[in-house]
Design an enzyme around this catalytic site. Structure first.
Site, PDB file in Angstrom:
ATOM      1  N   LYS A  52       0.807  -1.227  -0.248  1.00 29.59           N
ATOM      2  CA  LYS A  52      -0.061   0.061  -0.014  1.00 29.59           C
ATOM      3  C   LYS A  52       0.863   1.300  -0.185  1.00 29.59           C
ATOM      4  O   LYS A  52       2.003   1.216   0.492  1.00 29.59           O
ATOM      5  CB  LYS A  52      -0.942  -0.007   1.443  1.00 29.59           C
ATOM      6  CG  LYS A  52      -2.065   0.731   1.334  1.00 29.59           C
ATOM      7  CD  LYS A  52      -3.154   0.163   0.441  1.00 29.59           C
ATOM      8  CE  LYS A  52      -4.213   0.873   0.336  1.00 29.59           C
ATOM      9  NZ  LYS A  52      -5.442   0.386   0.076  1.00 29.59           N
ATOM     10  N   ASP A  93      -7.146   4.442  -4.296  1.00 31.40           N
ATOM     11  CA  ASP A  93      -7.699   4.196  -3.010  1.00 31.40           C
ATOM     12  C   ASP A  93      -8.262   5.790  -2.698  1.00 31.40           C
ATOM     13  O   ASP A  93      -8.603   6.421  -3.757  1.00 31.40           O
ATOM     14  CB  ASP A  93      -6.744   3.997  -2.038  1.00 31.40           C
ATOM     15  CG  ASP A  93      -7.342   3.510  -0.715  1.00 31.40           C
ATOM     16  OD1 ASP A  93      -7.862   2.355  -0.712  1.00 31.40           O
ATOM     17  OD2 ASP A  93      -7.691   4.196   0.157  1.00 31.40           O
TER      18      ASP A  93
END
Ligand code: NDP
Ligand code: 2IT
Length: 443
Positions: A125, A165
């Site tokens: 991430k 995201d």
């Protein structure tokens, strides 16, 4: 002390000041104990001690010049958590609240989620504390280019594949991909969530929201019911919220709410999704504007959507958006099922409330895995240079979500109790990563 509790304690001590990372560790590690009891070889191989430590973490300066000519400096992150089963894969988040802690919690969850999809993707991430809100396209481009001036050396189609995201949609992916191409000269699948005209996949935009509803459909089926006629409450009004609402409405549900960080709208007639798309996707406006388009809807700048009586709750905004008090309100209003679109939507005490009450509750790592699953399908299309139809990708997505549900509920039944989808998702996601880490030796 059990193996899981020892590693939990040691990892918290080793990573002070990271409450969100601690929260995900506290939620996941203890649930793995029944599996580890049956597999002593995991402790001997130090699997937990290794899985909680990212393989690599990059933190970097992102300087850029804003519209008024002023130099701005943000901080960039990429946490490459685990590559046992495939290249690191996971989104990038641009939001002022982003810290290393946020990226670590998201990266850790991503390992288990990606494993559950059944596709060959590891966990990672990234992101930045940059706030795209209120910035011009030129400012966003300047930031994205500077972000990529460092990140490009750490990523690649076979090593680490970022995607969107919070705060990162098609516009931002276009800018970071463009700069990646400019620096490296490579035209490949290093990013997913690309626009269709340069290698994106059909259904990627819809995938997380649609996948969430396909998963919730299975939860409702276990109660012998469907979305038809159900009242659905959705939080957030971004990518995941919009397409979760769209699919729920297509299945006959009435979606009552959308929200953003300022407030929420309630439309008793059922929210008009096209109006929300116009406000959020085209005009980049606020959800409060909805009431100017649809009569009968109300805007509230106080309170929260979880107070609105519903049959199904779909949190689709951000972490810890459902606390204990909100969970109690949902339970009191006889909500049947809560499925997380956002990652770690629910605080630990709220999860406890759900588990005590018997309400069906699915954690994000299972319920929102449709986004990353279609990202993996985008990677497959990019490397084969083929392009699949909307129907083909949507069918694969449905199959993947059904198979995740089966895997999670079967694992829950075997190692915990039938409806403990938390244990089911954690153990289900862990098994493959653990087996591969054993096969690949101490690395
Ligand atoms: P978007 O940026 O498109 O939308 C985010 C929405 O959540 C906005 O309405 C935003 O409101 C609201 N929000 C964000 N942060 C906060 C906050 N701190 N407090 C209150 N509201 C907030 O993001 P996505 O829809 O892509 O992501 C939503 C969630 O889904 C995240 O948890 C993400 O990790 C998760 N997710 C996303 C996937 C994807 O494919 N995009 C895949 C799997 C999970 P505002 O405009 O006011 O900030
Ligand atoms: O949380 C997530 O799974 C995402 N933001 C999507 C990740 C991806 O690589 O598509």
């Amino acid at each position: 002390m059990s193996y899981t509790m020892r590693v939990l304690k040691e990892t918290k001590e080793k990573n002070p000041g990271q409450p969100e990372f601690h929260q995900t560790l506290t939620e996941i590690l203890p649930t793995l104990q029944p599996y580890l009891d049956e597999h002593q070889e995991c402790e001997e191989a130090g699997i937990l001690e290794r899985i909680v430590e990212p393989e690599r973490q990059v933190i970097f300066r992102v300087p850029w010049v804003d519209g008024s000519g002023k130099v701005q400096v943000n901080r960039g992150y990429r946490v490459q958590f685990n590559s046992a089963i495939g290249p690191y894969k996971g989104g990038i988040r641009f939001h002022p609240s982003v810290t290393l802690d946020t990226i670590k919690f998201l990266g850790f969850e991503q390992i288990f989620k990606n494993s559950l999809t059944g596709l060959p993707i590891g966990g990672g991430k990234g992101g930045s504390d940059f706030d795209p809100k209120g910035k011009s396209d030129r400012e966003v481009m300047a930031f994205c280019q500077s972000f990529m001036n460092e990140l490009y050396r750490h990523i690649g189609a076979d090593t680490d594949v970022p995607a969107g995201d919070i705060g990162v949609g098609a516009r931002e992916i276009g800018y970071v991909y463009g700069q990646y191409k400019k620096i490296t000269g490579l035209v490949n699948g290093t990013f997913t969530g690309k626009a269709l005209c340069y290698g994106g996949s059909l259904v990627r935009k819809e995938a997380t929201g649609y996948g969430l509803v396909y998963f919730a459909e299975q939860m409702l089926a276990s109660l012998k019911t469907t979305f038809e006629g159900k009242r659905v409450v959705v939080s957030g009004s971004g990518n995941v919220a919009i397409y979760a609402a769209e699919k729920a409405a297509q299945l006959g549900a009435k979606v009552l709410t959308f929200s953003d960080s300022n407030g929420y709208i309630l439309d008793p007639a059922g929210v008009d999704i096209e109006t929300v798309k116009l406000i959020k996707e085209k005009q980049r406006g606020r959800i409060s504007e909805y009431v100017h388009h649809c009569k009968g809807a109300e805007y509230f700048d106080k309170g929260i959507v979880w107070q609105v009586p519903c049959d199904v709750a779909l949190p689709c905004a951000t972490q810890n958006e459902i606390n204990e008090e909100h969970a109690k309100a949902l339970i009191k209003n006889n909500c049947l099922a809560v499925a997380e679109g956002s990652n770690m939507s629910t605080t630990l005490d709220a999860v406890e409330q759900f588990q005590k009450s018997g309400i069906l509750y699915a954690p994000g790592k299972a319920a929102n895995a449709g986004g990353v699953a279609v990202s993996a399908l985008e990677m497959a299309q990019n490397s084969s240079r083929f392009f699949w139809s909307f129907e083909e990708v949507d069918k694969k997505l449905q199959g993947i979500m059904q198979s995740i549900y089966r895997q999670v509920s079967d694992t829950a039944e075997h190692y915990a109790t039938k409806n403990d989808l938390v244990a089911g998702a954690n153990i289900g996601g862990f098994i493959k990563v653990c087996e591969v880490m054993l096969l690949q030796g101490v690395i």
